[in-house]
Design a protein around this motif. Structure first.
Motif, PDB file in Angstrom:
ATOM      1  N   CYS A  15       0.855  -1.191   0.000  1.00 37.92           N
ATOM      2  CA  CYS A  15       0.000   0.000   0.000  1.00 37.92           C
ATOM      3  C   CYS A  15       0.892   1.242   0.000  1.00 37.92           C
ATOM      4  O   CYS A  15       2.111   1.144  -0.043  1.00 37.92           O
ATOM      5  N   SER A  16       0.281   2.396   0.068  1.00 37.41           N
ATOM      6  CA  SER A  16       1.046   3.645   0.055  1.00 37.41           C
ATOM      7  C   SER A  16       1.530   4.001   1.464  1.00 37.41           C
ATOM      8  O   SER A  16       0.968   3.555   2.470  1.00 37.41           O
ATOM      9  N   ILE A  17       2.573   4.813   1.512  1.00 38.39           N
ATOM     10  CA  ILE A  17       3.086   5.301   2.790  1.00 38.39           C
ATOM     11  C   ILE A  17       2.009   6.130   3.487  1.00 38.39           C
ATOM     12  O   ILE A  17       1.846   6.060   4.707  1.00 38.39           O
ATOM     13  N   GLY A  18       1.247   6.878   2.717  1.00 46.30           N
ATOM     14  CA  GLY A  18       0.166   7.683   3.284  1.00 46.30           C
ATOM     15  C   GLY A  18      -0.867   6.843   4.013  1.00 46.30           C
ATOM     16  O   GLY A  18      -1.347   7.220   5.087  1.00 46.30           O
ATOM     17  N   SER A  19      -1.196   5.690   3.443  1.00 48.43           N
ATOM     18  CA  SER A  19      -2.155   4.802   4.106  1.00 48.43           C
ATOM     19  C   SER A  19      -1.607   4.324   5.447  1.00 48.43           C
ATOM     20  O   SER A  19      -2.321   4.317   6.454  1.00 48.43           O
ATOM     21  N   VAL A  20      -0.339   3.948   5.464  1.00 43.15           N
ATOM     22  CA  VAL A  20       0.289   3.503   6.713  1.00 43.15           C
ATOM     23  C   VAL A  20       0.265   4.632   7.735  1.00 43.15           C
ATOM     24  O   VAL A  20      -0.052   4.413   8.916  1.00 43.15           O
ATOM     25  N   GLN A  21       0.539   5.851   7.311  1.00 46.51           N
ATOM     26  CA  GLN A  21       0.518   6.998   8.219  1.00 46.51           C
ATOM     27  C   GLN A  21      -0.879   7.212   8.801  1.00 46.51           C
ATOM     28  O   GLN A  21      -1.021   7.441  10.001  1.00 46.51           O
ATOM     29  N   TRP A  22      -1.888   7.145   7.978  1.00 43.20           N
ATOM     30  CA  TRP A  22      -3.263   7.328   8.440  1.00 43.20           C
ATOM     31  C   TRP A  22      -3.646   6.250   9.442  1.00 43.20           C
ATOM     32  O   TRP A  22      -4.262   6.513  10.463  1.00 43.20           O
ATOM     33  N   LEU A  43      -1.639   4.187  11.322  1.00 40.27           N
ATOM     34  CA  LEU A  43      -0.884   4.189  12.573  1.00 40.27           C
ATOM     35  C   LEU A  43      -1.134   5.433  13.410  1.00 40.27           C
ATOM     36  O   LEU A  43      -0.976   5.390  14.632  1.00 40.27           O
ATOM     37  N   SER A  44      -1.533   6.528  12.798  1.00 45.82           N
ATOM     38  CA  SER A  44      -1.844   7.734  13.562  1.00 45.82           C
ATOM     39  C   SER A  44      -3.229   7.662  14.193  1.00 45.82           C
ATOM     40  O   SER A  44      -3.559   8.457  15.067  1.00 45.82           O
ATOM     41  N   GLY A  45      -4.042   6.704  13.733  1.00 43.24           N
ATOM     42  CA  GLY A  45      -5.383   6.559  14.284  1.00 43.24           C
ATOM     43  C   GLY A  45      -6.441   7.359  13.561  1.00 43.24           C
ATOM     44  O   GLY A  45      -7.594   7.396  13.987  1.00 43.24           O
ATOM     45  N   LEU A  46      -6.066   8.005  12.470  1.00 41.92           N
ATOM     46  CA  LEU A  46      -7.049   8.802  11.732  1.00 41.92           C
ATOM     47  C   LEU A  46      -7.991   7.929  10.912  1.00 41.92           C
ATOM     48  O   LEU A  46      -9.112   8.330  10.624  1.00 41.92           O
ATOM     49  N   ARG A  47      -7.540   6.749  10.531  1.00 40.62           N
ATOM     50  CA  ARG A  47      -8.367   5.792   9.789  1.00 40.62           C
ATOM     51  C   ARG A  47      -8.143   4.402  10.364  1.00 40.62           C
ATOM     52  O   ARG A  47      -7.043   4.057  10.788  1.00 40.62           O
ATOM     53  N   GLN A  48      -9.177   3.596  10.346  1.00 44.65           N
ATOM     54  CA  GLN A  48      -9.079   2.204  10.779  1.00 44.65           C
ATOM     55  C   GLN A  48      -8.580   1.365   9.612  1.00 44.65           C
ATOM     56  O   GLN A  48      -9.141   1.429   8.519  1.00 44.65           O
TER      57      GLN A  48
END
Length: 77
Positions: free
Chosen positions: A36-43, A45-50
């Motif tokens: 997946c994209s780095i952005g998805s991992v960021q979202w 792990l930051s808790g902004l998306r499940q």
């Protein structure tokens, strides 16, 4: 004037985020492994998306592997 948003309404980091940080696992490495994209991992792990269930299971498996081998290089995690 204080912050109008109570802390319990703020996004909470994913439980695996701190484990990956302690073991030096980069978001780019996770993204490549998960496909997946780095952005998805960021979202995620930051808790902004499940994360999707299958991704979340993989995150927990990788975190368990990293915790069971605390002195291994990150490539081994």
């Amino acid at each position: 004037m204080g912050n109008p948003i109570p802390d319990h309404f703020r996004p909470q980091p994913h439980p695996t985020k701190e484990i990956f940080r302690k073991n030096g696992v980069r978001y780019a490495d996770l993204a490549a492994y998960l496909g997946c994209s780095i952005g998805s991992v960021q979202w995620w792990l930051s808790g902004l998306r499940q994360p999707p269930h299958e991704i979340e299971n993989i995150l927990f498996e990788l975190a368990d592997k990293c915790e069971s081998r605390p002195n291994q290089p990150k490539e081994e995690c």
